[in-house]
Motif scaffolding. Structure first.
Motif, PDB file in Angstrom:
ATOM      1  N   ILE A  30       0.813  -1.219   0.000  1.00 26.75           N
ATOM      2  CA  ILE A  30       0.000   0.000   0.000  1.00 26.75           C
ATOM      3  C   ILE A  30       0.847   1.270   0.000  1.00 26.75           C
ATOM      4  O   ILE A  30       0.485   2.269  -0.617  1.00 26.75           O
ATOM      5  CB  ILE A  30      -1.001   0.026   1.168  1.00 26.75           C
ATOM      6  N   THR A  31       2.003   1.256   0.683  1.00 23.76           N
ATOM      7  CA  THR A  31       2.846   2.450   0.730  1.00 23.76           C
ATOM      8  C   THR A  31       4.247   2.082   1.199  1.00 23.76           C
ATOM      9  O   THR A  31       4.437   1.100   1.921  1.00 23.76           O
ATOM     10  CB  THR A  31       2.252   3.517   1.670  1.00 23.76           C
ATOM     11  N   ASP A  32       5.218   2.884   0.782  1.00 25.58           N
ATOM     12  CA  ASP A  32       6.594   2.760   1.262  1.00 25.58           C
ATOM     13  C   ASP A  32       6.901   3.807   2.332  1.00 25.58           C
ATOM     14  O   ASP A  32       7.999   3.843   2.881  1.00 25.58           O
ATOM     15  CB  ASP A  32       7.585   2.920   0.103  1.00 25.58           C
ATOM     16  N   GLN A  33       5.922   4.631   2.618  1.00 29.07           N
ATOM     17  CA  GLN A  33       6.109   5.695   3.602  1.00 29.07           C
ATOM     18  C   GLN A  33       6.157   5.117   5.011  1.00 29.07           C
ATOM     19  O   GLN A  33       5.502   4.112   5.320  1.00 29.07           O
ATOM     20  CB  GLN A  33       4.960   6.704   3.498  1.00 29.07           C
ATOM     21  N   GLU A  34       6.941   5.755   5.877  1.00 26.34           N
ATOM     22  CA  GLU A  34       7.024   5.347   7.280  1.00 26.34           C
ATOM     23  C   GLU A  34       5.754   5.826   7.997  1.00 26.34           C
ATOM     24  O   GLU A  34       5.551   7.018   8.219  1.00 26.34           O
ATOM     25  CB  GLU A  34       8.258   5.946   7.938  1.00 26.34           C
ATOM     26  N   HIS A  90       1.249   7.356  19.420  1.00 27.00           N
ATOM     27  CA  HIS A  90       0.015   8.066  19.765  1.00 27.00           C
ATOM     28  C   HIS A  90       0.262   9.486  20.244  1.00 27.00           C
ATOM     29  O   HIS A  90      -0.679  10.286  20.334  1.00 27.00           O
ATOM     30  CB  HIS A  90      -0.734   7.283  20.845  1.00 27.00           C
ATOM     31  N   ARG A  91       1.494   9.839  20.548  1.00 27.25           N
ATOM     32  CA  ARG A  91       1.791  11.202  20.989  1.00 27.25           C
ATOM     33  C   ARG A  91       1.914  12.168  19.812  1.00 27.25           C
ATOM     34  O   ARG A  91       2.035  13.363  20.007  1.00 27.25           O
ATOM     35  CB  ARG A  91       3.068  11.212  21.836  1.00 27.25           C
ATOM     36  N   ASP A  92       1.926  11.622  18.591  1.00 29.99           N
ATOM     37  CA  ASP A  92       1.953  12.466  17.403  1.00 29.99           C
ATOM     38  C   ASP A  92       0.525  12.706  16.906  1.00 29.99           C
ATOM     39  O   ASP A  92      -0.414  12.036  17.327  1.00 29.99           O
ATOM     40  CB  ASP A  92       2.784  11.801  16.306  1.00 29.99           C
ATOM     41  N   VAL A  93       0.380  13.655  16.008  1.00 31.06           N
ATOM     42  CA  VAL A  93      -0.936  13.986  15.466  1.00 31.06           C
ATOM     43  C   VAL A  93      -1.477  12.809  14.650  1.00 31.06           C
ATOM     44  O   VAL A  93      -0.766  12.221  13.834  1.00 31.06           O
ATOM     45  CB  VAL A  93      -0.855  15.249  14.592  1.00 31.06           C
ATOM     46  N   SER A  94      -2.733  12.457  14.882  1.00 34.93           N
ATOM     47  CA  SER A  94      -3.369  11.343  14.182  1.00 34.93           C
ATOM     48  C   SER A  94      -3.811  11.763  12.783  1.00 34.93           C
ATOM     49  O   SER A  94      -4.102  12.933  12.538  1.00 34.93           O
ATOM     50  CB  SER A  94      -4.589  10.845  14.964  1.00 34.93           C
ATOM     51  N   ALA A  95      -3.859  10.772  11.869  1.00 34.23           N
ATOM     52  CA  ALA A  95      -4.252  11.045  10.493  1.00 34.23           C
ATOM     53  C   ALA A  95      -5.160   9.936   9.986  1.00 34.23           C
ATOM     54  O   ALA A  95      -5.186   8.826  10.539  1.00 34.23           O
ATOM     55  CB  ALA A  95      -3.016  11.174   9.600  1.00 34.23           C
ATOM     56  N   LEU A  96      -5.893  10.219   8.905  1.00 32.62           N
ATOM     57  CA  LEU A  96      -6.801   9.259   8.291  1.00 32.62           C
ATOM     58  C   LEU A  96      -6.375   9.033   6.842  1.00 32.62           C
ATOM     59  O   LEU A  96      -6.112   9.987   6.113  1.00 32.62           O
ATOM     60  CB  LEU A  96      -8.243   9.758   8.346  1.00 32.62           C
ATOM     61  N   PHE A  97      -6.337   7.745   6.432  1.00 31.10           N
ATOM     62  CA  PHE A  97      -5.926   7.363   5.087  1.00 31.10           C
ATOM     63  C   PHE A  97      -6.974   6.433   4.481  1.00 31.10           C
ATOM     64  O   PHE A  97      -7.796   5.854   5.192  1.00 31.10           O
ATOM     65  CB  PHE A  97      -4.575   6.643   5.103  1.00 31.10           C
ATOM     66  N   ILE A  98      -6.903   6.271   3.158  1.00 30.11           N
ATOM     67  CA  ILE A  98      -7.834   5.379   2.467  1.00 30.11           C
ATOM     68  C   ILE A  98      -7.114   4.689   1.315  1.00 30.11           C
ATOM     69  O   ILE A  98      -6.119   5.206   0.786  1.00 30.11           O
ATOM     70  CB  ILE A  98      -9.054   6.171   1.934  1.00 30.11           C
ATOM     71  N   SER A  99      -7.592   3.503   0.944  1.00 31.69           N
ATOM     72  CA  SER A  99      -7.088   2.820  -0.254  1.00 31.69           C
ATOM     73  C   SER A  99      -8.213   1.990  -0.840  1.00 31.69           C
ATOM     74  O   SER A  99      -9.253   1.776  -0.201  1.00 31.69           O
ATOM     75  CB  SER A  99      -5.887   1.919   0.074  1.00 31.69           C
ATOM     76  N   ASN A 100      -8.001   1.516  -2.070  1.00 33.91           N
ATOM     77  CA  ASN A 100      -8.920   0.548  -2.648  1.00 33.91           C
ATOM     78  C   ASN A 100      -8.756  -0.783  -1.933  1.00 33.91           C
ATOM     79  O   ASN A 100      -7.769  -1.016  -1.231  1.00 33.91           O
ATOM     80  CB  ASN A 100      -8.656   0.380  -4.146  1.00 33.91           C
ATOM     81  N   SER A 157      -4.464  -0.588  -3.824  1.00 35.43           N
ATOM     82  CA  SER A 157      -4.037   0.483  -4.727  1.00 35.43           C
ATOM     83  C   SER A 157      -4.621   1.825  -4.309  1.00 35.43           C
ATOM     84  O   SER A 157      -5.570   1.903  -3.528  1.00 35.43           O
ATOM     85  CB  SER A 157      -4.455   0.165  -6.164  1.00 35.43           C
ATOM     86  N   LYS A 158      -4.031   2.895  -4.860  1.00 35.88           N
ATOM     87  CA  LYS A 158      -4.488   4.275  -4.664  1.00 35.88           C
ATOM     88  C   LYS A 158      -4.587   4.651  -3.188  1.00 35.88           C
ATOM     89  O   LYS A 158      -5.549   5.289  -2.743  1.00 35.88           O
ATOM     90  CB  LYS A 158      -5.809   4.501  -5.388  1.00 35.88           C
ATOM     91  N   PHE A 159      -3.579   4.264  -2.440  1.00 37.25           N
ATOM     92  CA  PHE A 159      -3.487   4.668  -1.036  1.00 37.25           C
ATOM     93  C   PHE A 159      -3.216   6.169  -0.968  1.00 37.25           C
ATOM     94  O   PHE A 159      -2.355   6.695  -1.678  1.00 37.25           O
ATOM     95  CB  PHE A 159      -2.355   3.901  -0.352  1.00 37.25           C
ATOM     96  N   LYS A 160      -3.958   6.881  -0.120  1.00 39.88           N
ATOM     97  CA  LYS A 160      -3.753   8.316   0.008  1.00 39.88           C
ATOM     98  C   LYS A 160      -4.180   8.803   1.384  1.00 39.88           C
ATOM     99  O   LYS A 160      -4.975   8.161   2.081  1.00 39.88           O
ATOM    100  CB  LYS A 160      -4.528   9.079  -1.076  1.00 39.88           C
ATOM    101  N   LYS A 161      -3.662   9.952   1.748  1.00 38.18           N
ATOM    102  CA  LYS A 161      -4.018  10.578   3.013  1.00 38.18           C
ATOM    103  C   LYS A 161      -5.230  11.469   2.797  1.00 38.18           C
ATOM    104  O   LYS A 161      -5.247  12.304   1.885  1.00 38.18           O
ATOM    105  CB  LYS A 161      -2.841  11.401   3.539  1.00 38.18           C
ATOM    106  N   LEU A 162      -6.246  11.311   3.639  1.00 40.37           N
ATOM    107  CA  LEU A 162      -7.458  12.121   3.536  1.00 40.37           C
ATOM    108  C   LEU A 162      -7.402  13.367   4.406  1.00 40.37           C
ATOM    109  O   LEU A 162      -7.846  14.437   4.004  1.00 40.37           O
ATOM    110  CB  LEU A 162      -8.682  11.285   3.929  1.00 40.37           C
ATOM    111  N   SER A 163      -6.901  13.231   5.617  1.00 42.31           N
ATOM    112  CA  SER A 163      -6.855  14.378   6.525  1.00 42.31           C
ATOM    113  C   SER A 163      -5.721  15.320   6.142  1.00 42.31           C
ATOM    114  O   SER A 163      -4.774  14.946   5.446  1.00 42.31           O
ATOM    115  CB  SER A 163      -6.674  13.894   7.968  1.00 42.31           C
ATOM    116  N   VAL A 164      -5.825  16.542   6.606  1.00 39.41           N
ATOM    117  CA  VAL A 164      -4.839  17.581   6.295  1.00 39.41           C
ATOM    118  C   VAL A 164      -3.682  17.499   7.289  1.00 39.41           C
ATOM    119  O   VAL A 164      -3.890  17.250   8.483  1.00 39.41           O
ATOM    120  CB  VAL A 164      -5.499  18.972   6.353  1.00 39.41           C
ATOM    121  N   ASP A 165      -2.465  17.709   6.788  1.00 40.70           N
ATOM    122  CA  ASP A 165      -1.294  17.699   7.669  1.00 40.70           C
ATOM    123  C   ASP A 165      -1.480  18.660   8.837  1.00 40.70           C
ATOM    124  O   ASP A 165      -1.978  19.780   8.670  1.00 40.70           O
ATOM    125  CB  ASP A 165      -0.036  18.121   6.891  1.00 40.70           C
TER     126      ASP A 165
END
Length: 250
Positions: free
Chosen positions: A123-127, A165-175, A179-187
């Motif tokens: 889904i992603t190579d990002q950490e 959990h001490r960092d800001v939480s984010a929301l992501f989505i994929s098919n 495929s098409k993994f992406k971040k939905l929430s704003v940085d």
């Protein structure tokens, strides 16, 4: 008198501990117009160990999920911190059966294998430190849309060189196929919760923005609402605000 003093001391100590825990667990980041997400991306969280977990087949699909767990260097064998659940129930009609899959714990990522074609999509190579993943397949509520939602942390917003959990939480989505993994929430906006509505095939979620720049997310900050049309190929999070419409009808 001594007994009363001991009880008072105990209450004060517990209060200080609780306050300390609550403060420590809050995501903090001080941002301004010059802050960029790239400054908070880490190459690797060296406090965690990545372990490939056993695969999970998603019923009535052609996909197998291969999750990668994140284990603390100090608790490599602590498997109790993870769970994969499949809850099933039947409606009044015995022919209607619903299942849902959720991954809970700490995960570094997922590889989705197509058992018909043999193709594997990472889904992603990002950490990213994923804490909660929900799979909506064709047996799940709505056969018109299939997708996967990921909650987690991708920016080291408190600058301690780790993602948790001490960092800001984010929301992501994929098919469903990964495929098409992406971040939905704003940085830098703290993701709070979401709601998937079957009636209109849309996903709604809420975040909070550190409006006063004190590095904390509190009740006095700005709460933002977003909607995603899941029918569309390109899943875009569009901001909306119903408050003006409510005021007009008063």
């Amino acid at each position: 008198m001594k007994k009363v003093f001991k009880i008072t001391l105990l209450i004060v100590t517990l209060t200080l501990i609780a306050t300390s825990c609550n403060t420590e667990s809050k995501p903090q980041v001080v941002i301004d117009e010059n802050t960029v997400a790239e400054d908070f991306v880490i190459q690797e969280d060296t406090t965690m160990v990545k372990v490939l977990s056993l695969p999970v087949y998603i019923d009535s699909t052609q996909y197998i999920y291969h999750p990668t767990k994140l284990l603390s260097n100090r608790t490599k064998n602590d498997s109790r911190r993870f769970s994969i659940s499949k809850n099933s129930y039947e409606s009044g009609n015995s022919n209607s059966k619903y299942s849902h899959y959720r991954f809970n714990g700490q995960y570094a990522g997922f590889a989705v294998e197509n058992i018909k074609t043999g193709e594997i999509i990472k889904i992603t190579d990002q950490e990213i430190n994923f804490s909660n993943v929900k799979i909506y397949n064709k047996l799940e509520y709505n056969p018109r849309v299939e997708f996967v939602l990921y909650e987690g942390h991708d920016l080291d917003t408190n600058k301690d060189e780790r993602l948790n959990h001490r960092d800001v939480s984010a929301l992501f989505i994929s098919n469903l196929d990964g495929s098409k993994f992406k971040k939905l929430s704003v940085d830098f906006e703290e993701y709070l919760s979401y709601s998937f509505l079957v009636a209109n095939d849309k996903l709604y979620f809420q975040t909070v923005k550190d409006l006063n720049g004190d590095g904390k997310y509190e009740i006095d900050d700005e709460y933002l609402n977003y909607v995603v049309d899941l029918i569309k190929e390109d899943k875009q999070a569009i901001r909306y605000d119903t408050e003006p419409a409510f005021k007009q009808n008063q």
